[in-house]
Design an enzyme around this catalytic site. Structure first.
Site, PDB file in Angstrom:
ATOM      1  N   LYS A   1     -37.672 -13.700   4.617  1.00  0.00           N
ATOM      2  CA  LYS A   1     -38.754 -13.539   3.644  1.00  0.00           C
ATOM      3  C   LYS A   1     -39.511 -14.859   3.601  1.00  0.00           C
ATOM      4  O   LYS A   1     -38.913 -15.920   3.388  1.00  0.00           O
ATOM      5  CB  LYS A   1     -38.145 -13.217   2.275  1.00  0.00           C
ATOM      6  CG  LYS A   1     -39.116 -13.322   1.098  1.00  0.00           C
ATOM      7  CD  LYS A   1     -38.466 -12.815  -0.174  1.00  0.00           C
ATOM      8  CE  LYS A   1     -39.279 -13.162  -1.403  1.00  0.00           C
ATOM      9  NZ  LYS A   1     -38.822 -12.499  -2.617  1.00  0.00           N
ATOM     10  N   THR A   2     -40.836 -14.795   3.804  1.00  0.00           N
ATOM     11  CA  THR A   2     -41.595 -16.043   3.798  1.00  0.00           C
ATOM     12  C   THR A   2     -42.988 -15.823   3.221  1.00  0.00           C
ATOM     13  O   THR A   2     -43.421 -14.690   3.056  1.00  0.00           O
ATOM     14  CB  THR A   2     -41.662 -16.643   5.221  1.00  0.00           C
ATOM     15  OG1 THR A   2     -41.956 -18.034   5.110  1.00  0.00           O
ATOM     16  CG2 THR A   2     -42.717 -15.972   6.084  1.00  0.00           C
TER      17      THR A   2
END
Ligand code: 5RP
Length: 296
Positions: free
Chosen positions: A204-205
């Site tokens: 997740k970024t």
């Protein structure tokens, strides 16, 4: 040793326009995983679109009852059926989410410091057996590349990956950025790639307007876009649209959904953008239309 500057352009280096092949499974880099791992991933990511709309409501693990999450029974339980997967803590799951909830759950597995302390000083905060007991479809952990406790957070992740691999439980690494750190494509390429190289099953970024495609192209496992601070709805829809067009396998959004003045309408609009490639302006019209109706 610092990386030498390459004379080639980012376009030449990352070839973001050529998607990575995904033999054996619909998610990139996951074709050689075990059946249980793939099955759990297929609960979080829709095999038809290859994407997911995760609803992130785990903030309380370090922020307490933040805006929009004061009463999760009233504000979040009604939203849960509308997402593809809920990202929450085991405390909220056991205390507040009805056990007849059919949406898969990804559990926050790290914690320690509150917002009053150095956030990178985290530990693993859940046993893998509890995740299995709770029928989780995945577990998530913060990784603080460049943070004060970088090595500890990376090792937390690798330990969790070892546990996840043992039991078929996918691990989502969340690239956490310190307050004063530069949030650009170069940083996120570094952070995401380190997470993937060290075994995270997806990452997740954050979205960056310049070069997001180079982040997804250089990360060999799926990326889900983090929402970040609350934006006006059209901007949030545009960000989600650009992220999936530039290679993200979906989103894991919190504040931009639950702090919206019409959270149900917003999640419906995000779903169209993510799963059906709806353009942001049309999705915004959908949001406004639904918002005008009672109960959105
Ligand atoms: C912090 C987190 C959060 O706890 C949360 O999931 C963030 O969601 P959003 O930024 O969309 O509100 O992962 O890094």
């Amino acid at each position: 040793m610092p990386e030498a500057e390459s004379p080639a352009s980012d376009e030449q280096r990352y070839q973001a326009e050529i998607p990575m092949q995904t033999p054996g499974f619909f998610l990139k880099g996951c074709g050689q995983l075990d059946w249980g791992m793939k099955n759990r991933l297929a609960r979080v990511f829709d095999p038809k679109s290859g994407r997911t709309v995760m609803l992130a409501v785990d903030h309380g693990y370090f922020q307490g009852p933040t805006t929009g999450l004061e009463r999760m029974d009233l504000n979040i339980v009604p939203l849960a059926p509308l997402c593809d997967a809920l990202f929450c803590t085991r405390g909220i799951l056991r205390s507040t989410i009805p056990a007849d909830n059919r949406q898969p759950v990804v559990l926050r597995a790290s914690g320690g410091p509150s917002i009053l302390k150095e956030l990178s000083n985290e530990e693993i905060a859940m046993d893998i057996e509890d995740a299995i007991r709770l029928n989780a479809a995945g577990i998530g952990i913060q990784v603080f590349i460049g943070g004060e406790f970088e090595t500890r957070s990376v090792h937390n992740m690798t330990k969790l990956v070892d546990m996840g691999n043992r039991y078929g439980m996918p691990v989502m690494a969340v690239t956490a950025v310190g307050k004063d750190m530069v949030r650009d494509a170069r940083y996120f390429r570094l952070a995401c790639r380190i997470c993937a190289e060290l075994g995270a099953h997806y990452v997740k970024t954050y979205f960056v307007p310049d070069g997001f495609g180079t982040i997804t192209a250089s990360c060999p496992v799926p990326i889900v876009m983090a929402g970040g601070k609350k934006l006006p709805e059209l901007e949030a829809l545009t960000m989600a649209y650009r992220a999936v067009q530039e290679g993200a396998s979906g989103v894991d959004m919190g504040r931009n959904i639950f702090q919206s003045d019409a959270p149900k309408a917003m999640i419906a609009a995000i779903r169209e953008v993510v799963h059906n490639n709806m353009k942001p302006a049309r999705a915004f019209d959908l949001y406004r239309g639904l918002k005008a109706k009672k109960g959105a």
